[in-house]
Design a protein around this motif. Structure first.
Motif, PDB file in Angstrom:
ATOM      1  N   GLU A 101       0.969  -1.161   0.073  1.00 24.50           N
ATOM      2  CA  GLU A 101      -0.041  -0.023   0.019  1.00 24.50           C
ATOM      3  C   GLU A 101       0.822   1.317  -0.014  1.00 24.50           C
ATOM      4  OE1 GLU A 101      -3.071   2.504  -0.361  1.00 24.50           O
ATOM      5  OE2 GLU A 101      -3.030   0.357  -0.475  1.00 24.50           O
ATOM      6  N   ARG A 133      -9.267  -4.094  -3.748  1.00 28.67           N
ATOM      7  CA  ARG A 133      -8.728  -2.657  -3.397  1.00 28.67           C
ATOM      8  C   ARG A 133      -7.751  -2.364  -4.253  1.00 28.67           C
ATOM      9  NH1 ARG A 133      -8.885  -5.424   1.578  1.00 28.67           N
ATOM     10  NH2 ARG A 133      -6.703  -6.103   1.563  1.00 28.67           N
ATOM     11  N   ASP A 134      -7.168  -3.154  -4.878  1.00 24.48           N
ATOM     12  CA  ASP A 134      -6.013  -2.475  -6.064  1.00 24.48           C
ATOM     13  C   ASP A 134      -6.514  -3.072  -7.622  1.00 24.48           C
ATOM     14  OD1 ASP A 134      -3.738  -1.451  -6.635  1.00 24.48           O
ATOM     15  OD2 ASP A 134      -2.409  -2.896  -6.192  1.00 24.48           O
TER      16      ASP A 134
END
Length: 559
Positions: free
Chosen positions: A216, A510-511
């Motif tokens: 992240e 999330r990515d």
């Protein structure tokens, strides 16, 4: 040809105004006596040309070897008087800027040669090699030359690879940046924070694509430092994470692994079939009926093994109880002394995860096992003698390995007092990690026994069948970069009853933009991983020490 002949000495040394006075060989060193021929010299303080000579002295410089001999330049230097009225310097020594810097003890080209040696080998190894090539310097001097060497600022890459590297494994990490188009490293950062990457990108405009892993911090740093750049997640890490999800699922179904191995006979040692013993290279040595035996280290007793297993079972039950009381994974690990992966493994398992039996090197090659069975049936019971016979056949294991391999045979006594040797060893189930690789291997590349094992294992549980299908489908779409198949895979994984794959899919969600970009673009972080390996080599040459600045110098000079 002497240095004073054609081509001229000035051309060879890249310094105009030098003349050879004499040369001689003394104790394996070629000594060249030189003098300057310029009529005047500029003052280093004011630049005024001075012509009045004050005095002379000799300056000694080490140069590159010639004809297998070390070379020393004995240069007669003049001191001049500066007669410029406004200059603070009254006396100065004439400079040789192309030959050597002021106060230097070696020529520029000798220093450059040592710098290249130090960049390739490091300080200690470079200092050991230098005398063999006619140079001489200490390890500290070699590293000092590397540290002071000028490095051209590399151009801003259009496609940037970002990866972390361990300064001290498990404690502190840095970041390596690689130009994926030019295939060279461009910088080394002392940490792996989002702020450091963002600042580096702000200082250099022009980065269009950022290839990174799923960290992240790197995603945030790329968003802040180059908001217009396309972020591409590394495909290799996806495949690794998908395999780990399948491995965690298999860890929860160890009983199914044991049943499938028992039904099909598949084991990690081979494909389940007995192999013919290779012919011996000579007559096998007879087993001595008497005589001293070589000492072997004592093996753990059954009572000790049982006590260790009971301790692990108690930890497993305590972890489950603490989790039922609502204690977090971090707090459970702190109270029990277990790592977070172990705590997570205990919580995901449907029963206490037994340790896989100890692997031996004998069972990996059926020829060794067949020879042991033959010699055992002939009456040889000495593990050391059996080990010596295997060593003559190319076996690289220890005597303890052979002793463990035949230990079970000693307890299989028949009614007549003879020891019976089974035609096949007891089938040992594969570990979850081994089964993971078997299941993710393409069907056409599986051996017959492993194909039967996979079919039997997947038939025992719908969850295992679904998990294997999800892992294999994900591996396929990544290898083939099938963008259209990604959305249906997300739907299947998120709707499944398997927590391992739901968590994996949630992390990819999330990515998601970087995931889709990796399937559309050819770029990945494989080159960056290779540069990390080169950096590890440089660290090991420095015995694990060295500042980030020195490592950066060596990495960029090597590039």
């Amino acid at each position: 040809m002497y240095p004073g002949e054609n081509p001229s000495l000035s051309a060879l040394l890249a310094e105009p105004g030098l003349e050879l006075e004499s040369d001689r060989i003394q104790e394996g060193v070629l000594l060249l006596s030189l003098r300057t021929t310029r009529a005047h010299a500029p003052c280093p303080a004011c630049g005024h040309d001075a012509r009045r000579v004050h005095s002379r002295y000799q300056r000694t410089l080490s140069d590159l070897p010639w004809g297998g001999l070390a070379v020393r330049l004995l240069v007669r230097i003049r001191r001049f008087r500066c007669e410029h009225a406004g200059c603070e310097r009254t006396v100065f020594a004439e400079r040789l800027p192309a030959l050597a810097p002021a106060y230097a003890r070696r020529t520029r080209r000798a220093a450059e040669a040592l710098t290249h040696v130090g960049a390739a080998l490091g300080g200690e190894a470079g200092a050991r090699l230098a005398p063999a090539v006619g140079l001489r310097a200490s390890a500290d001097t070699v590293l000092r030359l590397v540290d002071r060497a000028p490095v051209a600022e590399p151009p801003t890459p259009r496609v940037l690879g970002v990866e972390d590297w361990a300064r001290r494994r498990g404690h502190t990490y840095g970041t390596i940046l690689v130009d994926l188009e030019r295939r060279v490293p461009v910088d080394l950062l002392p940490d792996r924070t989002a702020d450091a990457l963002a600042q580096w990108l702000r200082d250099r405009s022009g980065v269009a694509i950022v290839c990174r892993d799923r960290a992240e911090a790197y995603a945030e740093g790329a968003r802040r430092g180059a908001p217009a750049a396309v972020q591409v997640a590394d495909r290799w890490h996806w495949l690794k994470n998908a395999g780990e999800a399948l491995e965690r699922l298999l860890t929860r179904h160890r009983k199914a692994l044991e049943r499938a191995a028992a039904e099909t006979g598949a084991s990690p040692e081979g494909d389940g079939g007995d192999e013919e013993a290779t012919p011996a290279r000579g007559a096998p040595p007879t087993c001595p009926p008497e005589g001293p035996r070589a000492a072997l280290p004592a093996a753990p007793t059954d009572a000790l093994r049982a006590a260790r297993r009971a301790h692990r079972v108690a930890l497993y039950e305590r972890v489950r109880a603490l989790h039922a009381d609502g204690v977090s994974l971090h707090a459970i690990g702190r109270q029990t002394g277990l790592s977070r992966p172990t705590v997570r493994k205990y919580l995901h398992a449907d029963a206490f995860p037994e340790r896989a039996p100890r692997r031996t090197k004998v069972g990996h090659l059926g020829a060794y096992d067949a020879h042991l069975r033959q010699r055992w049936s002939e009456g040889c019971r000495d593990a050391v003698v059996l080990w010596q016979e295997l060593r003559a056949r190319g076996f690289g294991g220890t005597a303890r390995t052979v002793q463990r391999h035949v230990a079970a045979w000693r307890s299989q006594a028949t009614a007549g007092g003879e020891l019976a040797v089974r035609a096949r060893a007891a089938v040992r189930p594969p570990s979850p990690r081994q089964a993971r690789w078997w299941l993710m291997t393409p069907v056409e590349k599986r051996t017959p026994d492993r194909a039967r094992f996979a079919a039997c294992l997947l038939a025992q549980s719908d969850g295992l069948a679904l998990g294997s299908a999800l892992a294999c489908e994900f591996a396929r779409l990544v290898r083939e970069r099938d963008v259209a198949a990604l959305a249906p895979w997300f739907e299947r994984a998120e709707a499944s009853s398997l927590a391992e794959f739901r968590d994996f899919a949630a992390g990819l969600r999330r990515d998601e933009a970087a995931v889709e970009a990796a399937l559309r673009y050819e770029w990945s972080n494989g080159q960056t991983e290779g540069q990390v390996n080169k950096l590890k080599l440089l660290k090991r040459q420095g015995y694990g020490r060295g500042s980030v600045a020195l490592l950066r110098q060596r990495l960029l000079l090597a590039a």
